[in-house]
Design a protein around this motif. Structure first.
Motif, PDB file in Angstrom:
ATOM      1  N   HIS A 121       0.834  -1.213   0.000  1.00  9.61           N
ATOM      2  CA  HIS A 121       0.000   0.000   0.000  1.00  9.61           C
ATOM      3  C   HIS A 121       0.864   1.256   0.000  1.00  9.61           C
ATOM      4  O   HIS A 121       0.520   2.254  -0.644  1.00  9.61           O
ATOM      5  N   GLU A 122       1.982   1.195   0.706  1.00 13.17           N
ATOM      6  CA  GLU A 122       2.892   2.332   0.713  1.00 13.17           C
ATOM      7  C   GLU A 122       3.453   2.577  -0.682  1.00 13.17           C
ATOM      8  O   GLU A 122       3.532   3.724  -1.141  1.00 13.17           O
ATOM      9  N   ALA A 123       3.826   1.505  -1.381  1.00 11.25           N
ATOM     10  CA  ALA A 123       4.369   1.646  -2.736  1.00 11.25           C
ATOM     11  C   ALA A 123       3.351   2.297  -3.667  1.00 11.25           C
ATOM     12  O   ALA A 123       3.684   3.210  -4.439  1.00 11.25           O
ATOM     13  N   GLU A 124       2.096   1.846  -3.597  1.00 10.80           N
ATOM     14  CA  GLU A 124       1.087   2.414  -4.485  1.00 10.80           C
ATOM     15  C   GLU A 124       0.792   3.874  -4.141  1.00 10.80           C
ATOM     16  O   GLU A 124       0.544   4.689  -5.036  1.00 10.80           O
ATOM     17  N   ALA A 125       0.835   4.193  -2.844  1.00  8.73           N
ATOM     18  CA  ALA A 125       0.622   5.584  -2.453  1.00  8.73           C
ATOM     19  C   ALA A 125       1.748   6.476  -2.971  1.00  8.73           C
ATOM     20  O   ALA A 125       1.500   7.563  -3.504  1.00  8.73           O
ATOM     21  N   HIS A 126       2.986   6.022  -2.824  1.00  8.23           N
ATOM     22  CA  HIS A 126       4.118   6.798  -3.340  1.00  8.23           C
ATOM     23  C   HIS A 126       3.990   6.992  -4.859  1.00  8.23           C
ATOM     24  O   HIS A 126       4.251   8.085  -5.377  1.00  8.23           O
ATOM     25  N   ALA A 127       3.606   5.934  -5.553  1.00  8.77           N
ATOM     26  CA  ALA A 127       3.461   6.037  -7.012  1.00  8.77           C
ATOM     27  C   ALA A 127       2.385   7.051  -7.370  1.00  8.77           C
ATOM     28  O   ALA A 127       2.558   7.876  -8.282  1.00  8.77           O
ATOM     29  N   ARG A 128       1.271   7.012  -6.650  1.00 12.88           N
ATOM     30  CA  ARG A 128       0.175   7.946  -6.916  1.00 12.88           C
ATOM     31  C   ARG A 128       0.614   9.392  -6.667  1.00 12.88           C
ATOM     32  O   ARG A 128       0.183  10.314  -7.360  1.00 12.88           O
ATOM     33  N   LEU A 129       1.516   9.575  -5.699  1.00 18.90           N
ATOM     34  CA  LEU A 129       1.995  10.920  -5.354  1.00 18.90           C
ATOM     35  C   LEU A 129       3.216  11.330  -6.162  1.00 18.90           C
ATOM     36  O   LEU A 129       3.801  12.387  -5.904  1.00 18.90           O
ATOM     37  N   GLY A 130       3.621  10.508  -7.142  1.00 21.72           N
ATOM     38  CA  GLY A 130       4.722  10.851  -8.029  1.00 21.72           C
ATOM     39  C   GLY A 130       6.102  10.586  -7.466  1.00 21.72           C
ATOM     40  O   GLY A 130       7.096  11.084  -8.008  1.00 21.72           O
ATOM     41  N   ARG A 131       6.190   9.780  -6.419  1.00 23.17           N
ATOM     42  CA  ARG A 131       7.480   9.490  -5.790  1.00 23.17           C
ATOM     43  C   ARG A 131       7.946   8.106  -6.248  1.00 23.17           C
ATOM     44  O   ARG A 131       7.824   7.106  -5.535  1.00 23.17           O
ATOM     45  N   THR A 132       8.483   8.056  -7.451  1.00 20.59           N
ATOM     46  CA  THR A 132       8.785   6.775  -8.096  1.00 20.59           C
ATOM     47  C   THR A 132       9.866   6.001  -7.367  1.00 20.59           C
ATOM     48  O   THR A 132       9.769   4.768  -7.227  1.00 20.59           O
ATOM     49  N   ALA A 133      10.901   6.665  -6.904  1.00 16.14           N
ATOM     50  CA  ALA A 133      11.993   5.957  -6.225  1.00 16.14           C
ATOM     51  C   ALA A 133      11.492   5.274  -4.958  1.00 16.14           C
ATOM     52  O   ALA A 133      11.825   4.104  -4.692  1.00 16.14           O
ATOM     53  N   GLN A 134      10.680   5.989  -4.179  1.00 19.68           N
ATOM     54  CA  GLN A 134      10.132   5.378  -2.960  1.00 19.68           C
ATOM     55  C   GLN A 134       9.178   4.243  -3.296  1.00 19.68           C
ATOM     56  O   GLN A 134       9.152   3.213  -2.612  1.00 19.68           O
ATOM     57  N   ALA A 135       8.409   4.410  -4.376  1.00 20.96           N
ATOM     58  CA  ALA A 135       7.490   3.352  -4.790  1.00 20.96           C
ATOM     59  C   ALA A 135       8.263   2.090  -5.156  1.00 20.96           C
ATOM     60  O   ALA A 135       7.876   0.974  -4.786  1.00 20.96           O
ATOM     61  N   THR A 136       9.360   2.254  -5.866  1.00 19.71           N
ATOM     62  CA  THR A 136      10.176   1.111  -6.258  1.00 19.71           C
ATOM     63  C   THR A 136      10.731   0.394  -5.041  1.00 19.71           C
ATOM     64  O   THR A 136      10.651  -0.844  -4.931  1.00 19.71           O
ATOM     65  N   THR A 137      11.277   1.139  -4.103  1.00 20.58           N
ATOM     66  CA  THR A 137      11.860   0.540  -2.902  1.00 20.58           C
ATOM     67  C   THR A 137      10.822  -0.226  -2.096  1.00 20.58           C
ATOM     68  O   THR A 137      11.062  -1.359  -1.650  1.00 20.58           O
TER      69      THR A 137
END
Length: 326
Positions: free
Chosen positions: A214-230
């Protein structure tokens, strides 16, 4: 562990107990609760359409007991609670079969029985599921309102961590409310850390791998690709291979990779399709595949054309005659 034969065997045992005590008994209550635990614990092992059929049959048996004129009040209360949990399972299985109207109906029944029986855990979980359903339709205001209703009722620790991460966090991220989404994530982590076990198995459970997803998808939705990947990598590492959680983490990671590593993203998604039979591929995984296909567009990276073809030819969960395709 269980096999496909385990699902009907549990329902048959419940039926046998009700033949002896048609109006229920403490034994029937224990068996019904064990059935819920079995279906929930082994939810990920079976195609959602198969699970739906078995849970529906079990619920029908309990419904017959509830209309018996001589049923004891104490037995009726517990059987109603169990009917609520079975309805929650039906709602989730319907959603995973891409039957959103059915999911709405079953979750509404689950909420009614959870509220009437005073089961805060059941009610909280159902509100989280209803929030997920609203979010899937792009109704982020409704999704957030349902999440907040769930938070007002949520028992401490694990249940609270789940609704923060599963319902509140993605609703806030979908609205672009970055600071509030970060606060929801921090609340989820604190609640999970406060639980003495740190996780619970099964459909109604929650663990660090799901939190990271869920954290990854939230980061992706907020445009934080590096955090989403991690975070997607963290979730993937924690999942058993070839499970629904593994498929979800793989596809979220592929979405994070799509812009900079389209070949890796396409090949990762094709790998999911190679390893997960279509009948076991949940609607959520299919939605992630479709979004990934849109992200990749017409790029000529290796594997992209194959992925588009594989997505296009996926059989539906339910055919035009209302039958499961597998």
């Amino acid at each position: 562990m269980t096999t496909d034969a385990g699902l009907p065997a549990v329902r048959e045992s419940l039926h046998l107990a009700l033949l002896v005590d048609p109006a229920g008994s403490s034994t029937v209550v224990d068996l019904a609760q064990a059935a819920v635990e079995h279906y929930a614990t082994h939810y990920n092992r079976h195609p959602p359409a198969l699970l739906f059929s078995e849970v529906r049959a079990a619920r029908a048996l309990l419904t017959e007991a509830l209309i018996e004129p001589v049923i004891l009040d104490s037995v009726a209360v517990e059987l109603r609670r169990t009917v609520g949990w079975l309805s929650a399972l039906l709602g989730n299985a319907s959603f995973h079969c891409d039957d959103t109207s059915g999911a709405r109906a079953h979750l509404a029944a689950a909420l009614t029985y959870g509220t009437r029986s005073g089961d805060a855990r059941l009610t909280t979980w159902v509100l989280g599921a209803q929030s997920m359903l609203a979010r899937s339709a792009g109704q982020y205001d409704s999704a957030l309102a349902l999440a907040e209703q769930g938070l007002a009722l949520a028992p401490p620790a694990l249940a609270r961590a789940q609704i923060h991460a599963w319902a509140q966090l993605p609703a806030l991220a979908g609205q672009g409310r970055t600071a509030e989404a970060d606060a929801a994530l921090a609340d989820a982590r604190r609640a999970l850390d406060a639980d003495p076990t740190g996780f619970a198995p099964g459909r109604f459970g929650f663990d660090a791998a799901e939190l990271a997803l869920h954290e990854a998808e939230a980061h992706a939705r907020l445009g934080r690709t590096a955090q989403a990947t991690t975070c997607a990598e963290t979730s993937l590492t924690a999942c058993l291979p070839d499970t629904p959680g593994w498929a979800a983490a793989s596809l979220v990671l592929a979405q994070a990779e799509a812009a900079e590593q389209p070949t890796d993203a396409a090949q990762r998604a094709v790998g999911v399709l190679d390893r997960i039979p279509a009948a076991r591929l949940r609607s959520t995984a299919r939605d992630r595949l479709i979004r990934l296909g849109r992200q990749l567009g017409t790029t000529d990276a290796a594997g992209v054309t194959e992925l588009h073809d594989r997505i296009r030819t996926l059989p539906p969960h339910i055919d035009s005659h209302g039958a499961a395709t597998a």
